[in-house]
Design an enzyme around this catalytic site. Structure first.
Site, short mmCIF file in Angstrom:
data_model
loop_
_atom_site.label_atom_id
_atom_site.label_comp_id
_atom_site.label_asym_id
_atom_site.label_seq_id
_atom_site.Cartn_x
_atom_site.Cartn_y
_atom_site.Cartn_z
NE ARG A 259 -1.17 -4.72 -0.98
CZ ARG A 259 -0.39 -5.75 -0.69
NH1 ARG A 259 0.21 -6.41 -1.66
NH2 ARG A 259 -0.21 -6.12 0.55
CB SER B 52 -0.92 0.00 1.22
OG SER B 52 -1.65 -1.18 1.26
CE LYS C 294 0.09 6.33 13.24
NZ LYS C 294 0.68 5.41 12.29
P1 NAD Z 1 1.86 -3.93 2.78
O1 NAD Z 1 1.81 -5.28 3.40
O2 NAD Z 1 0.71 -3.45 1.97
O3 NAD Z 1 3.15 -3.84 1.84
C1 NAD Z 1 4.40 -4.36 2.18
C2 NAD Z 1 5.00 -4.94 0.91
O4 NAD Z 1 6.37 -5.24 1.14
C3 NAD Z 1 4.33 -6.26 0.48
O5 NAD Z 1 3.97 -6.15 -0.88
C4 NAD Z 1 5.42 -7.29 0.67
O6 NAD Z 1 5.36 -8.36 -0.27
C5 NAD Z 1 6.66 -6.43 0.43
N1 NAD Z 1 7.91 -7.03 0.94
C6 NAD Z 1 8.16 -7.53 2.16
N2 NAD Z 1 9.44 -7.99 2.20
C7 NAD Z 1 9.98 -7.76 0.99
C8 NAD Z 1 11.26 -8.02 0.42
N3 NAD Z 1 12.24 -8.62 1.11
N4 NAD Z 1 11.48 -7.66 -0.87
C9 NAD Z 1 10.49 -7.06 -1.60
N5 NAD Z 1 9.26 -6.79 -1.11
C10 NAD Z 1 9.02 -7.14 0.17
O7 NAD Z 1 2.21 -2.91 3.95
P2 NAD Z 1 1.80 -1.36 4.06
O8 NAD Z 1 0.39 -1.25 4.48
O9 NAD Z 1 2.28 -0.64 2.85
O10 NAD Z 1 2.67 -0.95 5.34
C11 NAD Z 1 4.07 -0.72 5.28
C12 NAD Z 1 4.43 -0.02 6.60
O11 NAD Z 1 3.81 1.26 6.63
C13 NAD Z 1 3.91 -0.77 7.84
O12 NAD Z 1 4.83 -0.68 8.90
C14 NAD Z 1 2.62 -0.02 8.19
O13 NAD Z 1 2.27 -0.10 9.55
C15 NAD Z 1 3.02 1.40 7.80
N6 NAD Z 1 1.85 2.26 7.49
C16 NAD Z 1 0.92 1.86 6.57
C17 NAD Z 1 -0.15 2.70 6.26
C18 NAD Z 1 -1.19 2.30 5.24
O14 NAD Z 1 -2.16 3.06 5.03
N7 NAD Z 1 -1.09 1.18 4.58
C19 NAD Z 1 -0.25 3.95 6.91
C20 NAD Z 1 0.73 4.33 7.83
C21 NAD Z 1 1.78 3.47 8.11
O1 KPL Z 2 -3.07 4.53 13.18
C1 KPL Z 2 -4.12 3.99 13.46
C2 KPL Z 2 -4.27 2.57 13.07
O2 KPL Z 2 -5.38 2.10 12.85
O3 KPL Z 2 -3.22 1.91 12.95
C3 KPL Z 2 -5.17 4.75 14.22
C4 KPL Z 2 -6.29 5.17 13.28
C5 KPL Z 2 -4.56 6.00 14.84
C6 KPL Z 2 -5.74 3.93 15.34
O4 KPL Z 2 -4.77 3.60 16.28
#
Ligand code: NAD
Ligand code: KPL
Length: 305
Positions: free
Chosen positions: A133, A12, A184
């Site tokens: 996604r 994502s 956070k």
């Molecule tokens: P996700 O699972 O959608 O994407 C992670 C991707 O990394 C996957 O496609 C996975 O296959 C790939 N991956 C893992 N190991 C790999 C490797 N060795 N080589 C190549 N690709 C590899 O995760 P996300 O939701 O994008 O989250 C990523 C980070 O961002 C997390 O720590 C999450 O908490 C943080 N985050 C996400 C959001 C959100 O809206 N999705 C918002 C804030 C923070």
């Molecule tokens: O970041 C969040 C999550 O869902 O991971 C909020 C919306 C702040 C809730 O903890």
């Protein structure tokens, strides 16, 4: 010629960043897990960003970690539990003076990554943007937000922040990034596990105000003890504000659990409980919360670490 943005992880957030950087005309390369994923990606023809109902396809070149080109700038966009192994896989390709931007939520993975690549500059990020996604190689931009970036070792901002501005990625350089990450983490610890245990949307926690307040008091104590008093300020009020503002949403941890996906528990509640133990701090409700969450994950056959 601009420096190439290597983006590891086509999930994502990785897709959200890669597509906006590429749309601004910046050179971007996507690092995929293995040759099979690379072939599937190439067959799809690129990454699709869905924003306000409009889809745009960006033909971003892909590669695997074993490609030979040096990496000067890497956006690490995998989950916290994959971060260290992912960086180890590309470590031999890092050019002298390479910079890594770590998008992982929680705490713990940033230190593990930095220890793996001591020669590189690691910049931590804390983001309130939201994306999910809705298919392979497609991401929906779901929640506008902000990304704070910072390097607790070096307060000087990197030269590429203007590229983020040109790409429409709202951001700010923070000299207090650890405080942001702790804050956070505390918010996520006060909200996310309870939404899993009570199987509710964030707004459902309005029925559990006492439990939330007790956790906020213990989390504030922990933050003070860990040298993060600013992250503790008015924590309970902010938690209550977030619960109201996101009342209709399921927390990210609730979404992970209900979709049978591994959670980032070790980098959130696990990290908090370990920090408390290191400081010999008794936080009974936080520890009980972790135990209840671990039990729940085990019952569902999900990893509890
Ligand atoms: P996700 O699972 O959608 O994407 C992670 C991707 O990394 C996957 O496609 C996975 O296959 C790939 N991956 C893992 N190991 C790999 C490797 N060795 N080589 C190549 N690709 C590899 O995760 P996300 O939701 O994008 O989250 C990523 C980070 O961002 C997390 O720590 C999450 O908490 C943080 N985050 C996400 C959001 C959100 O809206 N999705 C918002 C804030 C923070
Ligand atoms: O970041 C969040 C999550 O869902 O991971 C909020 C919306 C702040 C809730 O903890």
């Amino acid at each position: 010629m601009s420096t190439t943005w290597h983006v590891l992880g086509a999930g994502s957030l990785g897709t959200l960043w890669a597509t906006r950087l590429a749309r601004a005309g910046l050179p971007v390369r996507l690092i995929l897990r293995d040759p099979a994923r690379l072939r599937a990606y190439q067959a799809a023809g690129g990454l699709t960003l869905v924003e306000q109902g409009q889809s745009s396809l960006l033909e971003i070149p892909g590669e695997t970690s074993t490609s030979s080109t040096p990496i000067q700038r890497l956006l690490l966009a995998c989950k916290a539990y994959d971060a260290e192994a992912a960086v180890a896989s590309i470590a031999p390709r890092l050019a002298p003076g390479a910079e890594l931007i770590l998008l992982q939520n929680g705490l713990g993975s940033q230190d593990a990554v930095a220890a793996r690549v001591p020669q590189a500059r690691c910049i931590a990020a804390s983001s309130t943007e939201g994306a999910f996604r809705d298919g392979d190689w497609r991401v929906v931009f779901a929640g506008h937000g902000y990304t704070w970036l910072g390097d607790s070792g070096h307060p000087t901002p990197p030269i590429w922040l203007d590229e983020l501005a040109a790409s429409g990625i709202p951001h700010e350089w923070s000299t207090q990034i650890l405080t942001r990450l702790w804050r956070k983490l505390a918010l996520n610890c006060a909200i996310n596990p309870l939404t899993v245990l009570h199987d509710c949307r964030n707004g459902g926690l309005q029925q559990h105000q006492c439990e939330v307040a007790t956790l906020c008091a213990e989390l504030s104590e922990l933050l003070q003890c860990c040298g993060q008093p600013a992250a503790a300020q008015n924590l309970q009020q902010e938690v209550e504000r977030v619960i109201l503002a996101t009342a209709a949403n399921y927390s990210s941890m609730h979404q992970d659990v209900s979709n049978g996906r591994r959670t980032e528990i070790s980098y959130l509640l696990g990290y908090a409980c370990e920090a408390a133990a290191r400081h010999r701090l008794q936080l009974p409700h936080l520890q009980q919360l972790q135990q209840r969450l671990v039990n729940q994950l085990q019952q569902r056959g999900l990893p509890s670490a």
